[in-house]
Motif scaffolding. Structure first.
Motif, mmCIF file in Angstrom:
data_model
loop_
_atom_site.group_PDB
_atom_site.id
_atom_site.type_symbol
_atom_site.label_atom_id
_atom_site.label_comp_id
_atom_site.label_asym_id
_atom_site.label_seq_id
_atom_site.Cartn_x
_atom_site.Cartn_y
_atom_site.Cartn_z
ATOM 1 N N SER A 210 -7.358 -18.876 28.901
ATOM 2 C CA SER A 210 -6.984 -19.421 30.072
ATOM 3 C C SER A 210 -6.936 -20.849 30.075
ATOM 4 O O SER A 210 -7.240 -21.385 28.826
ATOM 5 N N MET A 211 -6.622 -21.553 30.966
ATOM 6 C CA MET A 211 -6.498 -22.960 31.219
ATOM 7 C C MET A 211 -7.163 -23.343 32.415
ATOM 8 O O MET A 211 -6.450 -23.661 33.521
ATOM 9 N N ILE A 212 -8.531 -23.420 32.464
ATOM 10 C CA ILE A 212 -9.187 -23.611 33.906
ATOM 11 C C ILE A 212 -9.946 -25.016 33.792
ATOM 12 O O ILE A 212 -10.204 -25.829 34.644
ATOM 13 N N ASP A 213 -10.412 -25.182 32.497
ATOM 14 C CA ASP A 213 -11.398 -26.344 32.098
ATOM 15 C C ASP A 213 -11.293 -26.837 30.677
ATOM 16 O O ASP A 213 -10.425 -26.487 29.950
ATOM 17 N N GLY A 214 -11.779 -27.713 30.538
ATOM 18 C CA GLY A 214 -11.816 -28.507 29.050
ATOM 19 C C GLY A 214 -11.793 -27.519 27.717
ATOM 20 O O GLY A 214 -11.135 -27.474 26.967
ATOM 21 N N ALA B 94 -6.713 -27.331 39.934
ATOM 22 C CA ALA B 94 -7.092 -27.821 38.328
ATOM 23 C C ALA B 94 -8.050 -29.133 38.113
ATOM 24 O O ALA B 94 -8.059 -29.756 37.510
ATOM 25 N N THR B 95 -9.071 -28.958 39.172
ATOM 26 C CA THR B 95 -10.082 -29.978 39.151
ATOM 27 C C THR B 95 -10.938 -30.000 37.965
ATOM 28 O O THR B 95 -11.360 -31.231 37.361
ATOM 29 N N GLY B 96 -11.201 -28.736 37.460
ATOM 30 C CA GLY B 96 -11.833 -28.696 36.260
ATOM 31 C C GLY B 96 -11.129 -29.340 34.948
ATOM 32 O O GLY B 96 -11.906 -29.906 34.151
ATOM 33 N N THR C 264 -2.706 -31.687 38.046
ATOM 34 C CA THR C 264 -1.896 -30.806 38.894
ATOM 35 C C THR C 264 -0.728 -30.314 38.421
ATOM 36 O O THR C 264 -0.027 -29.259 38.750
ATOM 37 N N ASP C 265 -0.010 -31.317 37.404
ATOM 38 C CA ASP C 265 1.435 -31.023 36.967
ATOM 39 C C ASP C 265 1.105 -29.780 36.136
ATOM 40 O O ASP C 265 2.022 -28.927 36.141
ATOM 41 N N LEU C 266 0.075 -29.900 35.264
ATOM 42 C CA LEU C 266 0.037 -28.544 34.384
ATOM 43 C C LEU C 266 -0.394 -27.448 35.168
ATOM 44 O O LEU C 266 0.141 -26.182 34.941
#
Length: 251
Positions: A200-204, A17-19, A32-34
């Motif tokens: 998706s949930m990859i970046d903002g 989840a760095t993005g 990271t929790d997400l």
């Protein structure tokens, strides 16, 4: 029965989840929790469906040195699955093999179809909060009459990819993966079908689609992903428009 391979990394700060951490109000630890919440919801979705869950994990040598711990990736993911489902008796765990995501996904799909004679194999990752039992079962039905079934996500990406025969996986999951996977399926002489789109949930930028949808489903008292919805609620994540510009905020 479709074998649903969940390709995942252990939820370690700075590894996953760095993005999201780089482009949202979330800290690295919160991102990271997400990721962990998304992993747990994917596990639940497959467990509640008619599919067979296979957690595909990396080994220590596949991780950067700074993200290796005394706990192996397999053990860490097993613990999360056991905590989510109350056990791991019906879940398979297998090591990822390959130097890229496409290679790892392709090796898993090809092995299961050719060596284990699986009827169909799907690839998912901890990225689609609305992946559900209904979507997985709908895709399984479509895989009875189609060689490839894809779940479209935002910006040409794919949150679900199911196969009854191997295709050319080299580079197939590189962005934008949706048209590439569809073309590879046709090149292999397979019919291609789709299930409903999902964010998706990859970046903002992804949160501009995912958060309002989650909040709308919650307000309408419709089914929401247990862990991801709880994370969004507990952290007060929302999307606002100020001076004509969308922003992700936390209350």
């Amino acid at each position: 029965m479709t074998v649903v391979a969940l390709l995942a990394k252990p939820p370690r700060e700075g590894l996953v989840a760095t993005g999201l951490a780089a482009s949202t109000p979330l800290s690295t630890a919160e991102a990271t929790d997400l990721y962990e919440a998304l992993f747990r919801d994917a596990v639940l979705a497959v467990d509640r469906s008619g599919g067979e869950l296979l957690v595909n994990y990396p080994v220590d040598d596949d991780l950067p040195a700074e993200h290796r711990t005394e706990t192996s990736p397999e053990a860490e993911l097993r613990t999360l699955v056991a905590d989510t489902l109350g056990g791991t008796g019906d879940v398979r765990f297998e090591q990822q093999v390959g130097s890229s995501f496409g290679a790892r996904a392709g090796n898993t799909v090809t092995h299961l179809l050719r060596e284990e004679n699986a009827d169909s194999v799907a690839v998912v990752t901890p990225q689609a909060p609305l992946l559900s039992r209904t979507i997985i079962d709908s895709a399984a039905m479509k895989l009875r009459t189609n060689g490839v079934v894809l779940g479209p996500s935002t910006r040409g990406r794919t949150y679900y990819a199911g196969f009854t025969e191997p295709i050319d996986f080299d580079g197939a999951f590189e962005a934008p993966s949706l048209p590439t996977l569809a073309a590879r399926g046709r090149d292999a002489g397979l019919d291609v079908e789709f299930v409903e789109p999902s964010p998706s949930m990859i970046d903002g930028d992804d949160l501009f689609d995912a958060i309002p949808l989650l909040r709308a489903r919650f307000a309408a008292q419709r089914v929401v992903p247990d862990y991801t919805a709880a994370f969004v609620h507990e952290h007060g994540l929302d999307v606002v428009v100020e001076d004509g510009e969308e922003r992700v905020v936390r209350n």
